[in-house]
Design a protein around this motif. Structure first.
Motif, PDB file in Angstrom:
ATOM      1  N   ALA A   1       0.819  -1.210   0.000  1.00  0.00           N
ATOM      2  CA  ALA A   1       0.000   0.000   0.000  1.00  0.00           C
ATOM      3  C   ALA A   1       0.856   1.264   0.000  1.00  0.00           C
ATOM      4  CB  ALA A   1      -0.923   0.002   1.219  1.00  0.00           C
ATOM      5  N   ALA A   2       0.331   2.285  -0.652  1.00  0.00           N
ATOM      6  CA  ALA A   2       0.946   3.607  -0.556  1.00  0.00           C
ATOM      7  C   ALA A   2       0.815   4.093   0.887  1.00  0.00           C
ATOM      8  CB  ALA A   2       0.249   4.568  -1.510  1.00  0.00           C
ATOM      9  N   PRO A   3       1.714   4.964   1.334  1.00  0.00           N
ATOM     10  CA  PRO A   3       1.693   5.411   2.738  1.00  0.00           C
ATOM     11  C   PRO A   3       0.325   5.890   3.213  1.00  0.00           C
ATOM     12  CG  PRO A   3       3.677   6.177   1.669  1.00  0.00           C
ATOM     13  CD  PRO A   3       2.840   5.552   0.595  1.00  0.00           C
ATOM     14  N   GLY A   4      -0.406   6.575   2.359  1.00  0.00           N
ATOM     15  CA  GLY A   4      -1.703   7.100   2.763  1.00  0.00           C
ATOM     16  C   GLY A   4      -2.790   6.053   2.913  1.00  0.00           C
ATOM     17  N   GLN A   5      -2.553   4.846   2.379  1.00  0.00           N
ATOM     18  CA  GLN A   5      -3.562   3.791   2.433  1.00  0.00           C
ATOM     19  C   GLN A   5      -3.151   2.622   3.322  1.00  0.00           C
ATOM     20  OE1 GLN A   5      -5.648   2.703  -1.259  1.00  0.00           O
ATOM     21  NE2 GLN A   5      -4.290   4.084  -2.362  1.00  0.00           N
ATOM     22  N   ALA A   6      -1.925   2.640   3.816  1.00  0.00           N
ATOM     23  CA  ALA A   6      -1.385   1.493   4.537  1.00  0.00           C
ATOM     24  C   ALA A   6      -2.224   1.119   5.752  1.00  0.00           C
ATOM     25  CB  ALA A   6       0.059   1.769   4.956  1.00  0.00           C
ATOM     26  N   SER A   7      -2.592   2.095   6.558  1.00  0.00           N
ATOM     27  CA  SER A   7      -3.301   1.798   7.804  1.00  0.00           C
ATOM     28  C   SER A   7      -4.643   1.127   7.551  1.00  0.00           C
ATOM     29  CB  SER A   7      -3.506   3.096   8.603  1.00  0.00           C
ATOM     30  OG  SER A   7      -4.238   2.832   9.785  1.00  0.00           O
ATOM     31  N   GLU A   8      -5.425   1.672   6.622  1.00  0.00           N
ATOM     32  CA  GLU A   8      -6.747   1.119   6.379  1.00  0.00           C
ATOM     33  C   GLU A   8      -6.668  -0.253   5.716  1.00  0.00           C
ATOM     34  OE1 GLU A   8      -8.402   4.343   4.265  1.00  0.00           O
ATOM     35  OE2 GLU A   8      -7.535   3.804   2.318  1.00  0.00           O
ATOM     36  N   LEU A   9      -5.665  -0.475   4.875  1.00  0.00           N
ATOM     37  CA  LEU A   9      -5.535  -1.780   4.234  1.00  0.00           C
ATOM     38  C   LEU A   9      -4.974  -2.822   5.199  1.00  0.00           C
ATOM     39  CD1 LEU A   9      -4.332  -0.760   0.664  1.00  0.00           C
ATOM     40  CD2 LEU A   9      -6.564  -1.658   1.341  1.00  0.00           C
ATOM     41  N   GLU A  10      -4.144  -2.410   6.124  1.00  0.00           N
ATOM     42  CA  GLU A  10      -3.676  -3.329   7.158  1.00  0.00           C
ATOM     43  C   GLU A  10      -4.841  -3.761   8.049  1.00  0.00           C
ATOM     44  OE1 GLU A  10      -0.605  -1.152   9.091  1.00  0.00           O
ATOM     45  OE2 GLU A  10       0.852  -1.455   7.460  1.00  0.00           O
ATOM     46  N   ASP A  11      -5.711  -2.816   8.387  1.00  0.00           N
ATOM     47  CA  ASP A  11      -6.887  -3.146   9.195  1.00  0.00           C
ATOM     48  C   ASP A  11      -7.834  -4.058   8.415  1.00  0.00           C
ATOM     49  OD1 ASP A  11      -8.609  -2.455  11.676  1.00  0.00           O
ATOM     50  OD2 ASP A  11      -9.960  -2.063  10.004  1.00  0.00           O
ATOM     51  N   PHE A  12      -7.988  -3.783   7.135  1.00  0.00           N
ATOM     52  CA  PHE A  12      -8.823  -4.630   6.275  1.00  0.00           C
ATOM     53  C   PHE A  12      -8.298  -6.058   6.271  1.00  0.00           C
ATOM     54  CE2 PHE A  12      -9.321  -6.382   1.891  1.00  0.00           C
ATOM     55  CZ  PHE A  12     -10.691  -6.589   1.923  1.00  0.00           C
ATOM     56  N   SER A  13      -6.995  -6.208   6.110  1.00  0.00           N
ATOM     57  CA  SER A  13      -6.392  -7.539   6.077  1.00  0.00           C
ATOM     58  C   SER A  13      -6.544  -8.248   7.416  1.00  0.00           C
ATOM     59  CB  SER A  13      -4.905  -7.423   5.712  1.00  0.00           C
ATOM     60  OG  SER A  13      -4.271  -8.680   5.767  1.00  0.00           O
ATOM     61  N   ALA A  14      -6.324  -7.521   8.499  1.00  0.00           N
ATOM     62  CA  ALA A  14      -6.369  -8.127   9.835  1.00  0.00           C
ATOM     63  C   ALA A  14      -7.762  -8.611  10.209  1.00  0.00           C
ATOM     64  CB  ALA A  14      -5.868  -7.130  10.870  1.00  0.00           C
ATOM     65  N   HIS A  15      -8.791  -7.980   9.667  1.00  0.00           N
ATOM     66  CA  HIS A  15     -10.172  -8.325  10.029  1.00  0.00           C
ATOM     67  C   HIS A  15     -10.968  -8.784   8.804  1.00  0.00           C
ATOM     68  CE1 HIS A  15      -8.792  -5.385  13.098  1.00  0.00           C
ATOM     69  NE2 HIS A  15      -9.374  -6.237  13.921  1.00  0.00           N
ATOM     70  N   LEU A  16     -10.271  -9.416   7.869  1.00  0.00           N
ATOM     71  CA  LEU A  16     -10.905  -9.767   6.596  1.00  0.00           C
ATOM     72  C   LEU A  16     -12.121 -10.671   6.770  1.00  0.00           C
ATOM     73  CD1 LEU A  16     -10.900  -9.627   3.504  1.00  0.00           C
ATOM     74  CD2 LEU A  16      -9.409 -11.643   3.511  1.00  0.00           C
ATOM     75  N   ALA A  17     -11.998 -11.723   7.558  1.00  0.00           N
ATOM     76  CA  ALA A  17     -13.099 -12.679   7.690  1.00  0.00           C
ATOM     77  C   ALA A  17     -14.360 -11.986   8.202  1.00  0.00           C
ATOM     78  CB  ALA A  17     -12.695 -13.810   8.625  1.00  0.00           C
ATOM     79  N   GLN A  18     -14.206 -11.182   9.241  1.00  0.00           N
ATOM     80  CA  GLN A  18     -15.364 -10.476   9.793  1.00  0.00           C
ATOM     81  C   GLN A  18     -15.948  -9.501   8.789  1.00  0.00           C
ATOM     82  OE1 GLN A  18     -14.531  -8.341  13.426  1.00  0.00           O
ATOM     83  NE2 GLN A  18     -16.381  -7.090  13.264  1.00  0.00           N
ATOM     84  N   ARG A  19     -15.085  -8.772   8.112  1.00  0.00           N
ATOM     85  CA  ARG A  19     -15.563  -7.777   7.140  1.00  0.00           C
ATOM     86  C   ARG A  19     -16.283  -8.447   5.973  1.00  0.00           C
ATOM     87  NH1 ARG A  19     -13.988  -2.626   7.632  1.00  0.00           N
ATOM     88  NH2 ARG A  19     -12.334  -2.063   9.107  1.00  0.00           N
ATOM     89  N   MET A  20     -15.770  -9.579   5.517  1.00  0.00           N
ATOM     90  CA  MET A  20     -16.419 -10.279   4.414  1.00  0.00           C
ATOM     91  C   MET A  20     -17.763 -10.862   4.845  1.00  0.00           C
ATOM     92  SD  MET A  20     -13.457 -12.169   2.155  1.00  0.00           S
ATOM     93  CE  MET A  20     -14.734 -12.960   1.181  1.00  0.00           C
TER      94      MET A  20
END
Length: 200
Positions: free
Chosen positions: A45-64
């Motif tokens: 991820a680009a620096p501006g998107q890293a945090s939100e994409l890391e959170d997305f990855s960490a909670h993928l199952a729940q989010r899906m």
């Protein structure tokens, strides 16, 4: 590259734990592949998107799961489209072919999981332009490329089996089925990565 394969195998093992479905395109395999994609998005991820994409990855199952709960209409549309396409190509008697029905059901699960992944990704980035619709448009426009991708993966896997064990290595319908399932899922995931690269 070897490190990537190792991580994917690790994810496959995690998802397969306590599961009875160990098929190459079963639910655990689908989840593992999508976790791998989510991790790749976060890692690159680009620096501006890293945090939100890391959170997305960490909670993928729940989010899906949350996304899928609101997508009954999408599943029904995919189900209808899959049935219509199959009957158009193979006739109304397709429903009598258990192997073909199984293949179509697996593809339906993969297609829906990818849609849920994209919806979850949009929800994880509420302040950014949605990408699900744009990604699906790109997907539809490049459908022939997806078919070619799956065919190429399938052919390469069969050739690898032949190189290891001779022509009889792919004589078994069960082996061919396993290879086909893996190629279908791998092709869809590869295609998803290409689509995301165009739209994220």
């Amino acid at each position: 590259m070897q490190q990537h394969h190792s991580r994917l195998r690790e994810l496959m093992g995690q998802e397969a734990t306590d599961s009875d479905d160990l098929s190459p395109a079963g639910e655990p395999a689908i989840r593992a592949q999508l976790r791998f994609v989510a991790e790749a998005l976060a890692a690159n991820a680009a620096p501006g998107q890293a945090s939100e994409l890391e959170d997305f990855s960490a909670h993928l199952a729940q989010r899906m799961d949350e996304a899928a709960e609101s997508m009954d209409d999408v599943f029904e549309q995919l189900e209808d489209a899959t049935a219509f396409e199959a009957e158009s190509q193979f006739g109304a008697t397709i429903s009598d072919d258990e192997a073909m029905v199984g293949m179509l059901e697996r593809r339906l699960r993969v297609d829906f999981a990818i849609q849920a992944f994209l919806e979850a990704l949009d929800r994880a980035r509420p302040d950014r332009a949605p990408i699900r619709a744009a990604t699906l448009i790109w997907w539809k426009d490049n459908a022939r490329h997806l078919a070619h991708t799956i065919f190429t993966i399938d052919r390469a896997a069969k050739q690898a089996e032949i190189d290891r064990g001779g022509s009889d290595a792919v004589a078994s319908p069960a082996v061919v089925n396993q290879i086909g399932q893996a190629a279908m899922l791998q092709g869809h995931i590869k295609f998803l990565i290409e689509a995301l690269a165009q739209n994220i």
